[in-house]
Enzyme design. Structure first.
Site, mmCIF file in Angstrom:
data_model
loop_
_atom_site.group_PDB
_atom_site.id
_atom_site.type_symbol
_atom_site.label_atom_id
_atom_site.label_comp_id
_atom_site.label_asym_id
_atom_site.label_seq_id
_atom_site.Cartn_x
_atom_site.Cartn_y
_atom_site.Cartn_z
ATOM 1 N N ASP A 119 2.179 2.953 3.157
ATOM 2 C CA ASP A 119 1.318 4.111 2.887
ATOM 3 C C ASP A 119 2.136 5.353 2.512
ATOM 4 O O ASP A 119 1.634 6.481 2.570
ATOM 5 C CB ASP A 119 0.373 4.437 4.049
ATOM 6 C CG ASP A 119 -0.749 5.378 3.628
ATOM 7 O OD1 ASP A 119 -1.134 5.331 2.443
ATOM 8 O OD2 ASP A 119 -1.218 6.169 4.452
ATOM 9 N N TYR A 131 -7.397 17.599 -1.420
ATOM 10 C CA TYR A 131 -6.110 18.100 -0.931
ATOM 11 C C TYR A 131 -5.134 18.183 -2.099
ATOM 12 O O TYR A 131 -5.294 17.474 -3.101
ATOM 13 C CB TYR A 131 -5.543 17.190 0.173
ATOM 14 C CG TYR A 131 -5.327 15.743 -0.241
ATOM 15 C CD1 TYR A 131 -4.146 15.330 -0.862
ATOM 16 C CD2 TYR A 131 -6.315 14.777 -0.029
ATOM 17 C CE1 TYR A 131 -3.949 14.012 -1.248
ATOM 18 C CE2 TYR A 131 -6.125 13.460 -0.414
ATOM 19 C CZ TYR A 131 -4.937 13.084 -1.028
ATOM 20 O OH TYR A 131 -4.749 11.778 -1.415
ATOM 21 N N HIS A 138 0.856 -1.197 0.000
ATOM 22 C CA HIS A 138 0.000 0.000 0.000
ATOM 23 C C HIS A 138 0.888 1.243 0.000
ATOM 24 O O HIS A 138 1.468 1.615 1.023
ATOM 25 C CB HIS A 138 -0.939 0.042 1.206
ATOM 26 C CG HIS A 138 -1.916 1.186 1.142
ATOM 27 N ND1 HIS A 138 -3.203 1.068 0.650
ATOM 28 C CD2 HIS A 138 -1.782 2.496 1.469
ATOM 29 C CE1 HIS A 138 -3.818 2.232 0.702
ATOM 30 N NE2 HIS A 138 -2.970 3.127 1.193
HETATM 31 C C1 0GY Z 1 -4.267 6.459 2.465
HETATM 32 C C2 0GY Z 1 -5.046 7.323 3.346
HETATM 33 C C3 0GY Z 1 -5.617 8.521 3.050
HETATM 34 C C4 0GY Z 1 -5.801 9.061 1.750
HETATM 35 C C5 0GY Z 1 -6.149 8.389 0.656
HETATM 36 O O1 0GY Z 1 -6.870 8.229 -1.506
HETATM 37 C C6 0GY Z 1 -6.544 9.001 -0.623
HETATM 38 O O2 0GY Z 1 -6.532 10.210 -0.748
HETATM 39 O O3 0GY Z 1 -6.196 7.083 0.676
HETATM 40 C C7 0GY Z 1 -6.170 9.304 4.159
HETATM 41 O O4 0GY Z 1 -6.266 10.522 4.027
HETATM 42 O O5 0GY Z 1 -6.511 8.705 5.209
HETATM 43 O O6 0GY Z 1 -4.407 5.254 2.506
HETATM 44 O O7 0GY Z 1 -3.487 6.964 1.698
#
Ligand code: 0GY
Length: 296
Positions: A251, A50, A32
């Site tokens: 992540d 964002y 991930h």
């Molecule tokens: C992650 C978590 C986040 C964001 C996203 O797709 C995304 O913008 O997944 C978050 O803000 O919690 O897994 O990257």
């Protein structure tokens, strides 16, 4: 001058993570992570919630090698909407060391799905986290799941624990493998044996097609780095109960972190606390992601 300026409160990824003490097994997959832009080449989506710091593929490959990983699964993030160009570019330049999870709209054609497959996409992500999307994807989820099933793809879902009671039946009824991001974001201040986490355990126990990423202690923890001790019992219980249906990822580049920027080396050192034996580590980091992403 870049076309995009990151949000004023954006925390860029760690510039010099520590070298992990834990050596991941050969063939380990960071299952991930994201690529962001660069925005001048791959513009961020107009509907994004964002604007991040650019996090291009070259930086991801550097981190992979530095942490000792062999491969990546790159997950489409909401800042790129359903424009998968940055993802596809990374996959096509990964030397077969990356697979992808895309975001698609219901209008996508079969030819476009096949192009994504050729690039290395093996799943579609649906985001039910309200702060990240305008419209929750209830309607498209089941329809897309039926369409991707013949390709051997799976569904990735991102939601928060308080949403699970409403979504439980939909997820349980999906016709493909379903991977839940970040353990369904439990509130780790609550009792591990309480109804909230038990509902997630039940979802996995009663539905053998449901997998979980045991990632993102940095998002869930109140006790904080480097050990993220309050998240450990939750993640460890999932790994020990469902060792063949768990994945792990950094992540990177850690979008929307407000409390701190995680040191990716510390995140790797967290792995043995949730997967304490070599067998569990091999399943989590090698066997499971290879089965899901490099089966052919
Ligand atoms: C992650 C978590 C986040 C964001 C996203 O797709 C995304 O913008 O997944 C978050 O803000 O919690 O897994 O990257």
């Amino acid at each position: 001058m870049s076309t995009f300026t990151m949000d004023p409160d954006w925390l860029p990824f760690h510039p010099s993570p520590s070298k992990p003490k834990f050596s991941v097994p050969a063939g380990a997959v960071d299952a991930h992570c994201h690529v962001f832009g660069p925005g001048d080449l791959f513009p961020y989506a107009p509907e994004r919630k964002y604007t991040p710091c650019d996090a291009p593929k070259e930086k991801l490959w550097e981190l992979r090698d530095y942490l000792g990983f062999d491969r990546n699964v790159i997950v489409q993030a909401t800042c790129h909407g359903a424009d998968n160009r940055a993802l596809v570019d990374a996959l096509e330049n990964s030397n077969d060391k990356a697979r992808g999870v895309a975001t698609v709209r219901r209008e996508i054609s079969d030819a476009e799905l096949n192009d994504l497959h050729r690039a290395g996409v093996r799943g579609v992500r649906f985001n039910f986290v309200k702060r990240l999307v305008d419209v929750l994807p209830h309607d498209t989820l089941t329809e897309i799941a039926e369409r991707i099933k013949p390709l051997g793809w799976h569904i990735v879902i991102y939601f928060e624990a308080q949403e699970l009671p409403d979504l439980y039946d939909v997820f349980a009824g999906l016709p493909t493998t379903v991977v839940v991001d970040h353990m369904g974001r439990p509130d780790v201040a609550k009792d591990i044996d309480g109804p909230e986490f038990e509902l997630f355990m039940k979802l996995m126990r009663e539905n053998s097609h449901i997998w979980s990423k045991v990632s993102c202690p940095e998002r869930l923890s109140q006790s904080g780095p480097p050990s993220y001790a309050d998240v450990v019992p939750f993640a460890r219980r999932i790994v020990e109960t469902f060792p063949d249906r768990v994945l792990w990822g950094t992540d990177w580049p850690h979008p929307n972190m407000k409390s701190h920027v995680p040191d990716d080396g510390h995140l790797v050192d967290y792995i043995p606390s949730i997967a304490p034996t070599e067998e569990l580590q091999r399943k989590l980091l090698v066997d499971n992601p290879h089965r899901l992403y490099w089966a052919e």
